[in-house]
Design an enzyme around this catalytic site. Structure first.
Site: not given
Length: 453
Positions: A265, A361
């Protein structure tokens, strides 16, 4: 003895190394989730030598100073031991920007919002920011809280600065309660509603916002406790959240952080070396004197995002990768390459289908699909217990930084709201938007240019 007179002039986001003899790698500069840590040389104790040689690092000026046993060693009458690398790293309080924005991710974080109490206005808020800034400066230098060792709680006794950062921001309601609505910037207008929102008003917004981060849990809590005590009768806690990240040195090499879904991330974060980084993340000088106090500052969007981990973990790894658009093992795009390879959004497989699915995403949130909109993500994971049915209350304390949320977070979130494959596996449960002013110069407190306008 204070090091402040000898501290280098520079950006407060640059960590200072205080590395002891024989220690491991020191923290290297970097942005948000991607900050790397490199090896450092042995030096003598901070209590025996203040200052040192400067060196240019990846994020700016780095001071080759030394680490003693926090701010307490001088009162013990004994030779201070050298701090380990983790304990010795120090972020500067004073500078053009507040620390905690481009500072590398820390292992522990606390987010807390305060509301001014009835009867507290501009004068009381200014006094509070003056107290908070003084305490933050001392703690970030590895010294006791205001009042010296005898008045300190001793929670962080023996620890060094441990990359502690304290970052302050103002919510929209702060300006009403202090009579400063004429200085409230348009970028602080309320965030729009999103379909994925399930917001708890009691854990959202607030007059004042504080972000605490450190690589040691006791150092982080020590700062949180000191700031809470300094609030006194001026402000009361509205909400508070605790977060964590991987501990420095836990991997065999510097790596981008992972979230609780196991995904890398922060891969596509803007980098300080990029030519447009400053204009994307920090507020430039403007024509309006009313908003001049935000020069060098940034806007923080804070979201508590619950991850529906039972549903997520029921997916195969391949399906998880299709939802995200990146390989789980190393964060590389499904279009091929390594983590840092640019995502090829047009590349198709032998079957003619896009390798990065249309609702992935990473595709929907990419700057290429959002008119270049970008933000610096600097989150913490959280875990607040397990329900009776075994469901974990866990997820992400999402924090993103940008010069204007109407050009950063909002357009990207609107796009995600319309068809992100990740949406069924997350729930936005709290939200806040805060104006984070530029850093304080030596002798100033954070927010002084606003509160004494």
């Amino acid at each position: 003895m204070s090091k402040k007179k000898d501290a280098p002039k520079g950006n407060s986001t640059t960590p200072v190394r205080r590395d002891g003899p024989g220690t491991g790698g020191a923290r290297a500069g970097g942005a948000g989730a991607g900050g790397a840590r490199a090896g450092g040389a042995g030096v003598v104790s901070r209590r025996r030598l203040i200052g040192g040689a400067g060196a240019a690092g990846a994020a700016g000026l780095v001071l080759g100073a030394a680490g003693g046993a926090g701010g307490y060693a001088a009162s013990r009458g004994e030779a201070p031991a050298a701090l380990t690398t983790v304990g010795s790293a120090e972020a500067l309080f004073h500078g053009k920007h507040q620390a905690g924005i481009t500072t590398p991710l820390q292992a522990r974080g606390h987010l807390v919002a305060f509301d001014l109490t009835p009867g507290s206005g501009r004068t009381e808020a200014a006094a509070l920011m003056r107290r908070w800034s003084a305490v933050a400066a001392r703690l970030m230098a590895g010294e006791p809280a205001e009042g010296g060792r005898d008045h300190d709680t001793g929670i962080a006794l023996d620890a060094g600065p441990s990359s502690l950062t304290v970052t302050f921001g103002f919510g929209r309601t702060f300006f009403t309660r202090t009579g400063l609505t004429g200085h409230r910037p348009p970028a602080l207008d309320p965030l729009p509603a999103f379909s994925s929102d399930h917001l708890d008003a009691r854990r959202s917004d607030g007059d004042l916002w504080v972000q605490v981060g450190a690589d040691d849990a006791l150092v982080a809590f020590h700062a949180l406790r000191a700031l809470q005590k300094e609030a006194g009768s001026t402000a009361r806690v509205r909400w508070q959240m605790n977060g964590f990240n991987r501990t420095p040195g836990a991997t065999d090499r510097p790596m981008t952080a992972r979230n609780l879904m196991g995904q890398v991330d922060g891969t596509n974060n803007p980098k300080p070396a990029e030519s447009d980084f400053q204009e994307r993340i920090f507020v430039p000088s403007g024509d309006s004197a009313a908003y001049a106090w935000m020069e060098g500052g940034s806007y923080a969007v804070v979201r508590r995002i619950r991850m529906l981990l039972d549903d997520w973990e029921a997916l195969t790894v391949k399906r998880q990768e299709q939802v995200i658009g990146r390989r789980k093992a190393d964060g590389a795009p499904l279009s091929g390459g390594s983590e840092d390879t640019a995502m090829d959004l047009d590349k198709a497989g032998p079957d003619g289908k896009l390798l990065v699915p249309g609702n992935a995403h990473a595709r929907i949130s990419s700057p290429e699909k959002n008119g270049g909109a970008a933000m610096l993500r600097r989150p913490f994971s959280y875990h607040d217990g397990i329900a009776d049915d075994g469901t974990p209350d866990a997820g992400l304390l999402f924090i993103c930084w940008q010069a204007d949320p109407f050009r950063g977070f909002i357009p990207v979130q609107r796009k995600l709201d319309r068809g992100d494959a990740l949406s069924p596996f997350i729930r936005h449960e709290a939200s806040g938007l805060f104006a984070v002013p530029g850093g304080a110069a030596s002798g100033e407190y954070v927010g002084q240019r606003l509160l004494e306008a």
